[in-house]
Design a protein around this motif. Structure first.
Motif, PDB file in Angstrom:
ATOM      1  N   ARG A   1      51.477  68.749  46.640  1.00 46.10           N
ATOM      2  CA  ARG A   1      50.941  67.896  47.703  1.00 46.10           C
ATOM      3  C   ARG A   1      50.009  66.830  47.135  1.00 46.10           C
ATOM      4  O   ARG A   1      49.985  65.691  47.591  1.00 46.10           O
ATOM      5  N   TYR A   2      49.245  67.214  46.143  1.00 42.46           N
ATOM      6  CA  TYR A   2      48.337  66.264  45.497  1.00 42.46           C
ATOM      7  C   TYR A   2      49.123  65.112  44.863  1.00 42.46           C
ATOM      8  O   TYR A   2      48.772  63.931  45.040  1.00 42.46           O
TER       9      TYR A   2
ATOM     10  N   CYS B   1      42.345  69.209  44.299  1.00 40.24           N
ATOM     11  CA  CYS B   1      43.449  68.609  45.069  1.00 40.24           C
ATOM     12  C   CYS B   1      42.992  68.245  46.478  1.00 40.24           C
ATOM     13  O   CYS B   1      43.346  67.179  47.001  1.00 40.24           O
ATOM     14  N   SER B   2      42.200  69.118  47.102  1.00 40.59           N
ATOM     15  CA  SER B   2      41.739  68.871  48.465  1.00 40.59           C
ATOM     16  C   SER B   2      40.857  67.638  48.542  1.00 40.59           C
ATOM     17  O   SER B   2      41.039  66.772  49.403  1.00 40.59           O
ATOM     18  N   LEU B   3      39.895  67.546  47.633  1.00 44.02           N
ATOM     19  CA  LEU B   3      38.980  66.406  47.649  1.00 44.02           C
ATOM     20  C   LEU B   3      39.710  65.107  47.324  1.00 44.02           C
ATOM     21  O   LEU B   3      39.402  64.052  47.887  1.00 44.02           O
TER      22      LEU B   3
ATOM     23  N   LEU C   1      42.998  59.908  52.010  1.00 43.94           N
ATOM     24  CA  LEU C   1      43.180  59.871  53.455  1.00 43.94           C
ATOM     25  C   LEU C   1      42.136  58.981  54.118  1.00 43.94           C
ATOM     26  O   LEU C   1      42.431  58.259  55.076  1.00 43.94           O
ATOM     27  N   ILE C   2      40.925  59.011  53.598  1.00 43.64           N
ATOM     28  CA  ILE C   2      39.857  58.199  54.167  1.00 43.64           C
ATOM     29  C   ILE C   2      40.025  56.727  53.809  1.00 43.64           C
ATOM     30  O   ILE C   2      39.705  55.834  54.591  1.00 43.64           O
TER      31      ILE C   2
ATOM     32  N   ALA D   1      49.980  66.958  54.099  1.00 47.73           N
ATOM     33  CA  ALA D   1      49.490  67.417  52.799  1.00 47.73           C
ATOM     34  C   ALA D   1      48.045  67.888  52.901  1.00 47.73           C
ATOM     35  O   ALA D   1      47.652  68.902  52.306  1.00 47.73           O
ATOM     36  N   PHE D   2      47.248  67.144  53.670  1.00 50.83           N
ATOM     37  CA  PHE D   2      45.832  67.477  53.819  1.00 50.83           C
ATOM     38  C   PHE D   2      45.652  68.847  54.464  1.00 50.83           C
ATOM     39  O   PHE D   2      44.892  69.690  53.984  1.00 50.83           O
ATOM     40  N   TYR D   3      46.382  69.101  55.573  1.00 51.37           N
ATOM     41  CA  TYR D   3      46.258  70.382  56.264  1.00 51.37           C
ATOM     42  C   TYR D   3      46.765  71.530  55.406  1.00 51.37           C
ATOM     43  O   TYR D   3      46.191  72.626  55.407  1.00 51.37           O
TER      44      TYR D   3
END
Length: 272
Positions: free
Chosen positions: A111-112, A174-176, A182-183, A204-206
């Motif tokens: 996803r990253y 990966c989340s950050l 996204l921002i 991907a974020f969720y």
């Protein structure tokens, strides 16, 4: 873990094993059934091959079925008062922990790359990417079977904890990174493609944050269990049961995310 085999705790552990069987078995069968349907559609049409994350989910579900088999052996071991059957069942079930961890890491990395490095990700959707994916999956299965010896290693708890910390570092990064993208949308996310790109990013974020949540929960309860496992039997039994139940979501997250993307869950059909 001597406290696992005390008679007063047999009913509690058997209830947990049966709950895992009743929840995971139909869930895994449904995921594999949908995967088989997609594979048949891909063979009969010109549809693109399965995504890497779906492939990770299929293999994790197959691995979860071995844990369900282990839970069934545990139940028989308790009912028959047969230590060897219980011991084998615990090994089948416990080994899935390693596979879960690595499949979570691989899913988050996939996803990253899809969000942060889309050019590299697109280049990995061909034969080269499939080859890398298959090698990665093969390594996870080798680790799964190789962990049988690790479980008898004197410092296996330390190794498990290091693996947990590694997974948290990778998934957090990966989340950050996905949150940052996204921002701050890129210049190519304008016009008619903006909504489609935003949906891909949100998906991907969720996915990554759901995995991060269960890993944080797993890390917390594993740390607590390690601290109290050497105490008296009652505390050991309680801490072990708490760890088992709070680790259960890590087995559900990827199959449920897959069903959510497929629009199979009744609660998300309309949204999907």
């Amino acid at each position: 873990m001597p406290c696992l085999f005390n008679r007063p705790s047999s009913l509690l552990f058997t209830t947990y094993y049966i709950t895992r069987i009743l929840l995971l078995l139909p869930l895994c069968i449904l995921v594999l059934y949908l995967g088989l349907q997609r594979w048949q559609q891909q063979r009969s049409t010109s549809m693109a091959a399965m995504t890497h994350s779906d492939s990770f989910t299929y293999h994790m579900v197959a691995m979860e079925l071995t844990s369900v088999f282990g839970n069934a052996l545990c139940c028989f071991g308790v009912f028959l008062d047969h230590f060897l059957v219980l011991f084998v069942g615990l090994h089948f079930w416990a080994l899935t922990w390693y596979g879960e961890t690595f499949f979570h890491i691989l899913t988050c990395v996939e996803r990253y790359l899809a969000v942060v490095h889309p050019v590299i990700y697109l280049s990995l959707r061909g034969e080269r990417g499939i080859r890398i994916r298959n090698i990665s999956i093969g390594c996870v299965w080798l680790i799964y079977f190789g962990a049988i010896g690790l479980m008898h290693f004197e410092y296996f708890l330390f190794v498990d904890f290091c693996l947990l910390i590694l997974s948290l570092i990778v998934v957090s990064f990966c989340s950050l990174s996905v949150l940052h993208i996204l921002i701050r949308p890129g210049p190519g996310e304008q016009g008619g493609d903006k909504e489609r790109v935003d949906q891909s990013k949100r998906r991907a974020f969720y996915t990554i944050w759901a995995i991060l949540g269960v890993l944080l929960l797993r890390c917390f309860v594993s740390l607590i269990w390690t601290l109290v496992q050497m105490s008296d039997d009652n505390e050991c039994m309680i801490s072990t049961m708490v760890e088992f139940w709070l680790n259960f979501p890590s087995s559900l997250v990827l199959p449920l995310l897959f069903l959510h993307r497929a629009g199979t869950l009744a609660c998300c059909k309309n949204n999907t």
